[in-house]
Design a protein around this motif. Structure first.
Motif, PDB file in Angstrom:
ATOM      1  N   ASP B  30       0.838  -1.161   0.080  1.00  0.00           N
ATOM      2  CA  ASP B  30      -0.085   0.105  -0.074  1.00  0.00           C
ATOM      3  C   ASP B  30       0.997   1.212  -0.073  1.00  0.00           C
ATOM      4  O   ASP B  30       0.667   2.187  -0.790  1.00  0.00           O
ATOM      5  CB  ASP B  30      -0.989  -0.053   1.386  1.00  0.00           C
ATOM      6  CG  ASP B  30      -2.078  -0.962   1.048  1.00  0.00           C
ATOM      7  OD1 ASP B  30      -2.186  -1.438  -0.081  1.00  0.00           O
ATOM      8  OD2 ASP B  30      -2.928  -0.983   2.018  1.00  0.00           O
ATOM      9  N   ASN B  31       1.784   1.406   0.987  1.00  0.00           N
ATOM     10  CA  ASN B  31       2.742   2.288   0.949  1.00  0.00           C
ATOM     11  C   ASN B  31       3.550   2.578  -0.417  1.00  0.00           C
ATOM     12  O   ASN B  31       3.695   3.842  -0.899  1.00  0.00           O
ATOM     13  CB  ASN B  31       3.814   2.363   2.067  1.00  0.00           C
ATOM     14  CG  ASN B  31       3.371   2.691   3.275  1.00  0.00           C
ATOM     15  OD1 ASN B  31       2.187   3.675   3.387  1.00  0.00           O
ATOM     16  ND2 ASN B  31       3.689   2.126   4.469  1.00  0.00           N
ATOM     17  N   LEU B  34       1.120   4.300  -2.723  1.00  0.00           N
ATOM     18  CA  LEU B  34       0.921   5.425  -2.406  1.00  0.00           C
ATOM     19  C   LEU B  34       2.046   6.460  -3.073  1.00  0.00           C
ATOM     20  O   LEU B  34       2.003   7.485  -3.403  1.00  0.00           O
ATOM     21  CB  LEU B  34       0.672   5.729  -0.935  1.00  0.00           C
ATOM     22  CG  LEU B  34       0.196   6.929  -0.472  1.00  0.00           C
ATOM     23  CD1 LEU B  34      -1.144   7.189  -0.895  1.00  0.00           C
ATOM     24  CD2 LEU B  34       0.364   7.106   1.122  1.00  0.00           C
ATOM     25  N   GLN B  38       2.124   9.488  -5.596  1.00  0.00           N
ATOM     26  CA  GLN B  38       2.387  10.789  -5.139  1.00  0.00           C
ATOM     27  C   GLN B  38       3.779  11.191  -6.026  1.00  0.00           C
ATOM     28  O   GLN B  38       3.882  12.578  -6.668  1.00  0.00           O
ATOM     29  CB  GLN B  38       3.242  10.746  -3.775  1.00  0.00           C
ATOM     30  CG  GLN B  38       2.000  10.740  -2.842  1.00  0.00           C
ATOM     31  CD  GLN B  38       2.484  10.565  -1.130  1.00  0.00           C
ATOM     32  OE1 GLN B  38       3.797  10.171  -1.111  1.00  0.00           O
ATOM     33  NE2 GLN B  38       1.461  10.897  -0.420  1.00  0.00           N
TER      34      GLN B  38
END
Lengths: 225, 122
Positions: B30-31, B34, B38
């Motif tokens: 997930d990180n 993300l 970004q």
């Protein structure tokens, strides 16, 4: 290379631990579920050694899971005869009073050669000598010989029999006392101390010491270097 | 009876390990997703200084989680993701925006593969 060595040592330890956890059943003749778990464990263990890119957990987790399942299934089998019969089958009578049950032979997919080979391994060379033969769930065969064909036992002879007593068992090996054996023979550690005092030696000087329930003993000392 | 207790304890430990693996892999993927999003957003806004920093952080994060992830997922997948992420900063310029998008898509596909290797049943 170092990874390979470490993985092999780690997997070796895990498998030894697993086999100890599963107990002595796993080292003798195997029931079907035990055979399956043993084969699976041996294959799974080699995966992460052969392929260094696969995580060690990829072998360890399934191995431990199989071990746990095997233990829990065998524990349930102890309580449930039905499940035990389902997983391991039931013993089958294959010979009665020297007559082969041919329907059972077919059902078990045994040939006459297989049967005779199994009988010969039990020191039976003539079919007529068999009172009852049973194929056990692990595939071995148990034979009860007819009375005339069985070997003579001491109980069959009108002789004065020796008193019942346990044979000499090893109570001390390489300086380590086996307290279970000592207790089984009804002896105390003080008895060992007395023997050592009489023999003018310490426990560390002894290779092996056998004792029987009557207190007779046989001592083998370590050879001096 | 001791063996049964040991088996139950091992089962509990395995269940704990599975839950820990589940949380770790889920959180890491997930990180990563993300951070890739970004990075793409910063590049699309032509804020390449920020994007450079985000790409650096992405590689650092990947390095940090590598050992943990190697407990659960094939190491070659992690290594190939690491290689892909390391090359992202070469595309952080206005001229290379289309190539950056392709590389980011490739990175996302690798993170998804990482995720699926742990979670996919079939």
């Amino acid at each position: 290379m170092l990874v390979l060595v470490l993985r092999t040592v780690f997997i070796y330890c895990i498998i030894v631990f697993s086999m100890r956890l599963m107990g002595k059943k796993q080292l003798g003749e195997l029931q079907p579920s035990e055979l399956v778990s043993t084969i699976l464990i041996s294959n799974l263990a080699s995966i992460c050694i052969e392929s260094p890119e696969i995580p060690v957990a990829g072998s360890v987790v399934p191995v431990l899971l199989i071990v746990c399942m095997e233990i829990l299934v065998s524990a349930v089998c102890v309580r449930s005869h039905r499940l035990s019969a389902f997983l391991s089958g039931r013993p089958k009578i294959i010979i009665r009073r020297g007559v082969i049950d041919q329907a059972m032979l077919k059902q078990l997919r045994f040939t006459a050669d297989d049967l005779m080979e199994a009988l010969r391994s039990k020191d039976v060379f003539e079919l007529s000598d068999v009172e009852l033969a049973i194929v056990e769930t692990n595939g071995s065969i148990s034979v009860c010989k007819r009375p005339g064909a069985d070997s003579i036992k001491l109980d069959d002879l009108p002789l004065k029999k020796p008193k019942d007593r346990l044979p000499k068992l090893p109570v001390l090996i390489l300086g380590q006392t086996d307290h279970d054996v000592l207790e089984c023979l009804g002896l105390t550690p003080d008895f060992l101390t007395e023997i050592l005092r009489k023999e003018h030696c310490s426990a560390q000087d002894i290779l092996i010491l056998f004792c029987d329930s009557s207190g007779e003993f046989h001592l083998v000392k370590k050879e001096q270097q | 009876m001791n063996r049964i207790h040991s088996a139950l304890i091992i089962l509990l430990l395995l269940a704990g390990f599975a839950v820990f693996g589940h949380i770790s892999v889920e959180r890491t993927t997930d990180n990563l997703m993300l951070q890739l999003d970004q990075l793409q957003q910063s590049a699309e806004n032509l804020d390449f200084t920020r994007a450079q920093q985000q790409a650096k952080n992405l590689v650092l994060y990947c390095d940090k989680r590598e050992t943990l992830m190697a407990l659960f997922v094939k190491r070659d997948l992690i290594n190939s993701l690491r290689v892909s992420l390391s090359g992202l900063d070469a595309y952080l310029a206005a001229d290379h925006l289309p190539e950056l998008k392709i590389e980011l898509e490739r990175g996302r596909a690798q993170v998804t593969a990482l995720h699926n290797q742990f979670f996919a049943v079939a």
